[in-house]
Design an enzyme around this catalytic site. Structure first.
Site, PDB file in Angstrom:
ATOM      1  N   ALA A  70       0.871  -1.170   0.000  1.00 14.00           N
ATOM      2  CA  ALA A  70       0.000   0.000   0.000  1.00 14.00           C
ATOM      3  C   ALA A  70       0.911   1.224   0.000  1.00 14.00           C
ATOM      4  CB  ALA A  70      -0.876  -0.011   1.236  1.00 14.00           C
ATOM      5  N   GLY A 115       0.589  -4.938   0.930  1.00 16.04           N
ATOM      6  CA  GLY A 115      -0.583  -5.001   0.050  1.00 16.04           C
ATOM      7  C   GLY A 115      -0.287  -5.684  -1.277  1.00 16.04           C
ATOM      8  N   GLU A 118      -0.553  -9.256  -0.615  1.00 17.41           N
ATOM      9  CA  GLU A 118      -1.991  -9.512  -0.397  1.00 17.41           C
ATOM     10  C   GLU A 118      -2.744  -9.554  -1.732  1.00 17.41           C
ATOM     11  OE1 GLU A 118      -2.023  -6.326   2.621  1.00 17.41           O
ATOM     12  OE2 GLU A 118      -2.963  -7.795   3.944  1.00 17.41           O
ATOM     13  N   GLU A 138       4.463  -5.222   7.481  1.00 23.35           N
ATOM     14  CA  GLU A 138       3.684  -4.182   8.170  1.00 23.35           C
ATOM     15  C   GLU A 138       4.094  -3.953   9.621  1.00 23.35           C
ATOM     16  OE1 GLU A 138       2.406  -6.333   6.027  1.00 23.35           O
ATOM     17  OE2 GLU A 138       0.855  -5.394   4.797  1.00 23.35           O
TER      18      GLU A 138
HETATM   19  N1  CO8 Z   1       4.594   3.135  -0.577  1.00 21.68           N
HETATM   20  C1  CO8 Z   1       4.998   4.299  -1.097  1.00 21.68           C
HETATM   21  N2  CO8 Z   1       6.130   4.439  -1.809  1.00 21.68           N
HETATM   22  C2  CO8 Z   1       6.885   3.359  -1.998  1.00 21.68           C
HETATM   23  C3  CO8 Z   1       6.531   2.106  -1.466  1.00 21.68           C
HETATM   24  C4  CO8 Z   1       5.324   2.021  -0.722  1.00 21.68           C
HETATM   25  N3  CO8 Z   1       4.877   0.861  -0.216  1.00 21.68           N
HETATM   26  N4  CO8 Z   1       7.486   1.212  -1.811  1.00 21.68           N
HETATM   27  C5  CO8 Z   1       8.412   1.900  -2.523  1.00 21.68           C
HETATM   28  N5  CO8 Z   1       8.044   3.176  -2.641  1.00 21.68           N
HETATM   29  C6  CO8 Z   1       8.744   4.247  -3.347  1.00 21.68           C
HETATM   30  C7  CO8 Z   1       9.951   4.759  -2.546  1.00 21.68           C
HETATM   31  O1  CO8 Z   1       9.540   5.703  -1.563  1.00 21.68           O
HETATM   32  C8  CO8 Z   1      10.781   5.368  -3.640  1.00 21.68           C
HETATM   33  O2  CO8 Z   1      10.223   6.607  -3.979  1.00 21.68           O
HETATM   34  P1  CO8 Z   1      11.188   7.893  -4.195  1.00 21.68           P
HETATM   35  O3  CO8 Z   1      12.055   7.494  -5.372  1.00 21.68           O
HETATM   36  O4  CO8 Z   1      10.237   8.990  -4.504  1.00 21.68           O
HETATM   37  O5  CO8 Z   1      11.970   8.044  -2.925  1.00 21.68           O
HETATM   38  C9  CO8 Z   1      10.536   4.429  -4.837  1.00 21.68           C
HETATM   39  O6  CO8 Z   1       9.307   3.757  -4.548  1.00 21.68           O
HETATM   40  C10 CO8 Z   1      11.615   3.401  -5.029  1.00 21.68           C
HETATM   41  O7  CO8 Z   1      11.765   2.698  -3.807  1.00 21.68           O
HETATM   42  P2  CO8 Z   1      13.171   2.567  -3.033  1.00 21.68           P
HETATM   43  O8  CO8 Z   1      14.063   3.697  -3.393  1.00 21.68           O
HETATM   44  O9  CO8 Z   1      12.850   2.361  -1.583  1.00 21.68           O
HETATM   45  O10 CO8 Z   1      13.710   1.232  -3.696  1.00 21.68           O
HETATM   46  P3  CO8 Z   1      14.749   0.205  -3.043  1.00 21.68           P
HETATM   47  O11 CO8 Z   1      15.153  -0.715  -4.141  1.00 21.68           O
HETATM   48  O12 CO8 Z   1      15.821   0.918  -2.298  1.00 21.68           O
HETATM   49  O13 CO8 Z   1      13.903  -0.624  -1.961  1.00 21.68           O
HETATM   50  C11 CO8 Z   1      11.982  -1.815  -1.189  1.00 21.68           C
HETATM   51  C12 CO8 Z   1      12.871  -1.462  -2.400  1.00 21.68           C
HETATM   52  C13 CO8 Z   1      12.782  -2.715  -0.236  1.00 21.68           C
HETATM   53  C14 CO8 Z   1      10.787  -2.592  -1.725  1.00 21.68           C
HETATM   54  C15 CO8 Z   1      11.548  -0.533  -0.475  1.00 21.68           C
HETATM   55  O14 CO8 Z   1      11.005   0.355  -1.429  1.00 21.68           O
HETATM   56  C16 CO8 Z   1      10.513  -0.741   0.588  1.00 21.68           C
HETATM   57  O15 CO8 Z   1      10.835  -1.205   1.694  1.00 21.68           O
HETATM   58  N6  CO8 Z   1       9.250  -0.379   0.313  1.00 21.68           N
HETATM   59  C17 CO8 Z   1       8.168  -0.460   1.268  1.00 21.68           C
HETATM   60  C18 CO8 Z   1       7.732  -1.881   1.472  1.00 21.68           C
HETATM   61  C19 CO8 Z   1       6.649  -1.951   2.508  1.00 21.68           C
HETATM   62  O16 CO8 Z   1       6.844  -1.677   3.679  1.00 21.68           O
HETATM   63  N7  CO8 Z   1       5.434  -2.342   2.085  1.00 21.68           N
HETATM   64  C20 CO8 Z   1       4.303  -2.475   2.941  1.00 21.68           C
HETATM   65  C21 CO8 Z   1       3.545  -1.204   2.992  1.00 21.68           C
HETATM   66  S1  CO8 Z   1       2.230  -1.226   4.177  1.00 21.68           S
HETATM   67  C22 CO8 Z   1       1.029  -2.120   3.440  1.00 21.68           C
HETATM   68  O17 CO8 Z   1       1.167  -2.581   2.349  1.00 21.68           O
HETATM   69  C23 CO8 Z   1      -0.230  -2.270   4.212  1.00 21.68           C
HETATM   70  C24 CO8 Z   1      -1.294  -2.989   3.406  1.00 21.68           C
HETATM   71  C25 CO8 Z   1      -2.604  -2.972   4.101  1.00 21.68           C
HETATM   72  C26 CO8 Z   1      -3.230  -1.609   4.124  1.00 21.68           C
HETATM   73  C27 CO8 Z   1      -4.547  -1.684   4.779  1.00 21.68           C
HETATM   74  C28 CO8 Z   1      -5.347  -0.438   4.928  1.00 21.68           C
HETATM   75  C29 CO8 Z   1      -4.836   0.850   4.629  1.00 21.68           C
END
Ligand code: CO8
Length: 261
Positions: A70, A115, A118, A138
């Protein structure tokens, strides 16, 4: 080849009736913001209605991610009521996909986190490309999975492995996903959509009514009540300081410092 227009999705159908639905925000690793969710809901309706579509492949744009979760930027400001509502909203979209009357195959071509995992789990089958990484991170954000992950992961891999993955916020690579049953096949990077087309073609040699009834019948056996509890608990967490800290730390690109409240 026919296609529908969306801002954040691509939906293209080939001459055999196999549609490829691609989440298309590669610069944000295809993170599910509200526009993506709205469009996914519309896309599933079109897939159900369009008689030319007979099976669906779901994947992510780019070489790095299926869907990285998400959109954490949108989550950061949610309160309890909004958190629960958002969780129910996403669950509803994923239920529509899970209950689609045509076969839905996820091609996990990189990160499938939160997400994103999921979404993959709501599909009927998962093909993992070699670089696939599954995870429900999460808890590292002070949250729990909210789009059905706490319910579907135990169904797919068993309670013990699901607990391990959810409570550590850890990751599972393609081979482990195969051995635990989360994925049904592993293929080389870039080969997933072709493999999914092959698999869909085999399915489509069978009677379409039988396919739809088979999907409905299998799904019936996995219907559980826990989804609304998941949404409620997700909402409760949105009131905690740990949730603010966890999501803010991600956005500020630093480690979270949880206080346990
Ligand atoms: N949300 C928003 N932006 C994201 C997300 C995300 N989940 N994942 C990546 N991005 C963005 C980064 O912020 C970055 O943006 P910018 O270039 O503007 O800084 C761009 O995508 C590229 O990402 P990274 O630079 O971080 O890329 P890396 O190769 O260094 O890392 C990762 C890749 C490991 C996947 C890293 O991006 C990461 O950890 N992402 C988040 C993963 C995460 O925690 N996902 C779970 C999110 S919570 C969720 O999904 C809850 C679901 C249920 C919701 C229920 C109700 C609301």
């Amino acid at each position: 080849m026919t296609s529908y227009n969306f801002d954040t999705l691509l939906l293209e159908t080939d001459e055999n009736g196999i549609a490829v639905l691609t989440v298309n925000r590669p610069d944000k690793l295809n993170a599910l913001n509200n526009t993506v969710l709205d469009e996914l809901e519309k896309a599933v309706k079109k897939i159900e209605k369009d008689e030319d579509i007979r099976a669906v492949v779901v994947t992510g744009a780019g070489e790095k991610a299926f869907v990285a979760g998400a959109d954490i930027k949108e989550l950061n400001t949610l309160n309890k009521k909004q958190g629960e509502k958002q969780s129910v909203r996403g669950q509803k979209v994923f239920f529509a996909l899970e209950n689609c009357s045509k076969p839905v195959i996820a091609v996990v071509n990189g990160y499938a986190l939160g997400g994103g995992a999921e979404l993959a789990m709501a599909c009927h089958i998962r093909i993992a490309e070699e670089n696939a990484v599954f995870g429900l991170p999460e808890v590292g954000l002070g949250l729990i999975p909210g789009y059905g992950g706490t319910q579907r992961l135990p169904q797919l891999v068993g309670k013990s492995k699901a607990m391990e993955l959810i409570l550590t916020g850890g990751q599972m690579k393609a081979e482990e996903a195969l051995s635990t049953g989360l994925a049904s096949q592993v293929v080389p990077q870039g080969a997933g959509v072709e493999k999914a087309r092959e698999l869909a073609s085999k399915m489509l040699k069978n009677g379409p009514v039988a396919l739809s009834k088979a999907i409905a019948s299998v799904n019936t056996g996995f219907r559980v009540k826990g989804f609304s509890d998941e949404a409620e608990l997700f909402g409760e967490l949105c009131e905690t300081e740990d949730f603010k800290e966890g999501t803010t730390a991600f956005l500020e690109k630093r480690k979270a410092n949880f206080q346990g409240r």
